[in-house]
Design a protein around this motif. Structure first.
Motif, PDB file in Angstrom:
ATOM      1  N   LEU A  95      36.115  66.064-114.101  1.00 39.51           N
ATOM      2  CA  LEU A  95      36.850  65.171-114.992  1.00 39.51           C
ATOM      3  C   LEU A  95      36.602  65.545-116.450  1.00 39.51           C
ATOM      4  CD1 LEU A  95      38.633  62.671-115.419  1.00 39.51           C
ATOM      5  CD2 LEU A  95      36.552  61.303-115.388  1.00 39.51           C
ATOM      6  N   GLU A  96      35.338  65.782-116.805  1.00 36.59           N
ATOM      7  CA  GLU A  96      34.994  66.142-118.178  1.00 36.59           C
ATOM      8  C   GLU A  96      35.710  67.423-118.607  1.00 36.59           C
ATOM      9  OE1 GLU A  96      33.235  64.694-120.644  1.00 36.59           O
ATOM     10  OE2 GLU A  96      33.022  62.915-119.382  1.00 36.59           O
ATOM     11  N   SER A  97      35.783  68.391-117.718  1.00 32.05           N
ATOM     12  CA  SER A  97      36.411  69.665-118.094  1.00 32.05           C
ATOM     13  C   SER A  97      37.930  69.542-118.197  1.00 32.05           C
ATOM     14  CB  SER A  97      36.030  70.751-117.084  1.00 32.05           C
ATOM     15  OG  SER A  97      36.598  70.451-115.812  1.00 32.05           O
ATOM     16  N   SER A  98      38.516  68.525-117.594  1.00 34.16           N
ATOM     17  CA  SER A  98      39.971  68.380-117.635  1.00 34.16           C
ATOM     18  C   SER A  98      40.454  67.505-118.792  1.00 34.16           C
ATOM     19  CB  SER A  98      40.476  67.799-116.309  1.00 34.16           C
ATOM     20  OG  SER A  98      40.073  66.457-116.180  1.00 34.16           O
ATOM     21  N   LEU A  99      39.535  66.863-119.533  1.00 37.97           N
ATOM     22  CA  LEU A  99      39.940  65.987-120.629  1.00 37.97           C
ATOM     23  C   LEU A  99      40.375  66.798-121.846  1.00 37.97           C
ATOM     24  CD1 LEU A  99      37.152  63.236-120.538  1.00 37.97           C
ATOM     25  CD2 LEU A  99      39.493  63.070-119.699  1.00 37.97           C
ATOM     26  N   PHE A 101      41.113  67.121-126.077  1.00 41.74           N
ATOM     27  CA  PHE A 101      40.331  66.743-127.246  1.00 41.74           C
ATOM     28  C   PHE A 101      40.602  65.282-127.622  1.00 41.74           C
ATOM     29  CE2 PHE A 101      40.064  66.257-131.885  1.00 41.74           C
ATOM     30  CZ  PHE A 101      38.705  66.484-132.042  1.00 41.74           C
ATOM     31  N   GLY A 102      41.861  64.881-127.602  1.00 41.09           N
ATOM     32  CA  GLY A 102      42.231  63.500-127.939  1.00 41.09           C
ATOM     33  C   GLY A 102      41.623  62.489-126.984  1.00 41.09           C
ATOM     34  N   GLN A 103      41.575  62.822-125.696  1.00 44.81           N
ATOM     35  CA  GLN A 103      40.980  61.913-124.714  1.00 44.81           C
ATOM     36  C   GLN A 103      39.478  61.782-124.928  1.00 44.81           C
ATOM     37  OE1 GLN A 103      42.463  63.986-121.267  1.00 44.81           O
ATOM     38  NE2 GLN A 103      43.988  62.387-120.844  1.00 44.81           N
ATOM     39  N   ARG A 104      38.822  62.895-125.298  1.00 41.42           N
ATOM     40  CA  ARG A 104      37.378  62.824-125.562  1.00 41.42           C
ATOM     41  C   ARG A 104      37.089  61.985-126.801  1.00 41.42           C
ATOM     42  NH1 ARG A 104      36.647  68.512-123.323  1.00 41.42           N
ATOM     43  NH2 ARG A 104      38.005  69.026-124.998  1.00 41.42           N
ATOM     44  N   VAL A 105      37.934  62.140-127.840  1.00 43.17           N
ATOM     45  CA  VAL A 105      37.762  61.335-129.058  1.00 43.17           C
ATOM     46  C   VAL A 105      37.984  59.856-128.731  1.00 43.17           C
ATOM     47  CG1 VAL A 105      38.748  60.820-131.324  1.00 43.17           C
ATOM     48  CG2 VAL A 105      38.335  63.194-130.654  1.00 43.17           C
ATOM     49  N   ALA A 106      39.034  59.556-127.963  1.00 42.51           N
ATOM     50  CA  ALA A 106      39.317  58.170-127.589  1.00 42.51           C
ATOM     51  C   ALA A 106      38.166  57.576-126.780  1.00 42.51           C
ATOM     52  CB  ALA A 106      40.613  58.095-126.787  1.00 42.51           C
ATOM     53  N   ASP A 107      37.578  58.358-125.886  1.00 40.78           N
ATOM     54  CA  ASP A 107      36.419  57.877-125.113  1.00 40.78           C
ATOM     55  C   ASP A 107      35.232  57.591-126.031  1.00 40.78           C
ATOM     56  OD1 ASP A 107      37.743  57.949-122.724  1.00 40.78           O
ATOM     57  OD2 ASP A 107      36.886  59.865-122.066  1.00 40.78           O
ATOM     58  N   GLY A 108      35.002  58.457-127.016  1.00 44.00           N
ATOM     59  CA  GLY A 108      33.902  58.234-127.949  1.00 44.00           C
ATOM     60  C   GLY A 108      34.112  56.986-128.780  1.00 44.00           C
ATOM     61  N   VAL A 109      35.339  56.776-129.268  1.00 43.31           N
ATOM     62  CA  VAL A 109      35.645  55.572-130.051  1.00 43.31           C
ATOM     63  C   VAL A 109      35.459  54.331-129.190  1.00 43.31           C
ATOM     64  CG1 VAL A 109      37.517  54.317-131.194  1.00 43.31           C
ATOM     65  CG2 VAL A 109      37.172  56.748-131.669  1.00 43.31           C
ATOM     66  N   ALA A 110      35.949  54.374-127.959  1.00 39.97           N
ATOM     67  CA  ALA A 110      35.814  53.215-127.057  1.00 39.97           C
ATOM     68  C   ALA A 110      34.345  52.955-126.732  1.00 39.97           C
ATOM     69  CB  ALA A 110      36.602  53.454-125.774  1.00 39.97           C
ATOM     70  N   ARG A 111      33.585  54.027-126.557  1.00 38.88           N
ATOM     71  CA  ARG A 111      32.162  53.862-126.247  1.00 38.88           C
ATOM     72  C   ARG A 111      31.434  53.193-127.415  1.00 38.88           C
ATOM     73  NH1 ARG A 111      31.709  57.814-123.148  1.00 38.88           N
ATOM     74  NH2 ARG A 111      32.000  59.423-124.713  1.00 38.88           N
ATOM     75  N   PHE A 112      31.740  53.623-128.669  1.00 39.97           N
ATOM     76  CA  PHE A 112      31.094  53.013-129.828  1.00 39.97           C
ATOM     77  C   PHE A 112      31.649  51.619-130.096  1.00 39.97           C
ATOM     78  CE2 PHE A 112      31.064  52.177-134.449  1.00 39.97           C
ATOM     79  CZ  PHE A 112      29.699  52.033-134.594  1.00 39.97           C
ATOM     80  N   GLY A 113      32.953  51.430-129.971  1.00 41.80           N
ATOM     81  CA  GLY A 113      33.581  50.133-130.250  1.00 41.80           C
ATOM     82  C   GLY A 113      33.109  49.024-129.338  1.00 41.80           C
TER      83      GLY A 113
END
Length: 149
Positions: A95-99, A101-113
């Motif tokens: 899953l990580e390798s298929s994400l 750049f935008g999906q990884r950024v969105a996951d990081g924002v959601a994780r911090f938010g």
């Protein structure tokens, strides 16, 4: 006076509340009883004492069917394992390798938010904002009470 009916199994008279008519039973249970008592009909009565035996027999048949299905699944799994035709996949790394750049950024924002660090820092910033606007620290209130601008 309580209504009574004759049980098709033992030909004894029982109160109607102590049993059921065959038409009230589910189809599979009714068919089991009719198999043993072909002279019975839908309006025939069976007492609870004998009905419980048929219900237990039905449950035993269901459990036996489940055991047979489990045996089939176990046999298939054993065959696959014996042939070594399986592949272990790390789903997280796939899953990580298929994400993107935008999906990884969105996951990081959601994780911090959704973190406590964000919630606490947001509350602190809001309190500082209100203090700067209420207290006469600066001569000009850039966002006067009730802080809606």
């Amino acid at each position: 006076m309580a209504k009574t009916a004759v049980c098709i199994v033992d030909q004894q008279r029982y109160q109607v509340v102590d049993g059921m008519r065959l038409e009230e039973l589910e189809t599979s249970l009714r068919q089991m009883i009719l198999k043993d008592f072909p002279q019975a009909h839908n309006s025939s009565f069976i007492c609870s004492e004998h009905l419980v035996h048929y219900r237990l027999a039905k449950m035993d048949a269901m459990i036996e069917n489940d055991y047979q299905q489990n045996d089939k699944v176990n046999a298939q799994l054993s065959k696959i394992l014996a042939n070594h035709t399986y592949r272990v996949v790390d789903v997280n790394s796939e899953l990580e390798s298929s994400l993107t750049f935008g999906q990884r950024v969105a996951d990081g924002v959601a994780r911090f938010g959704g973190s406590w660090a964000f919630i606490i820092s947001f509350v602190v910033v809001m309190l500082v904002w209100m203090l700067l606007n209420v207290l006469p620290i600066f001569s000009h209130h850039f966002d006067p009470y009730p802080f809606i601008w």
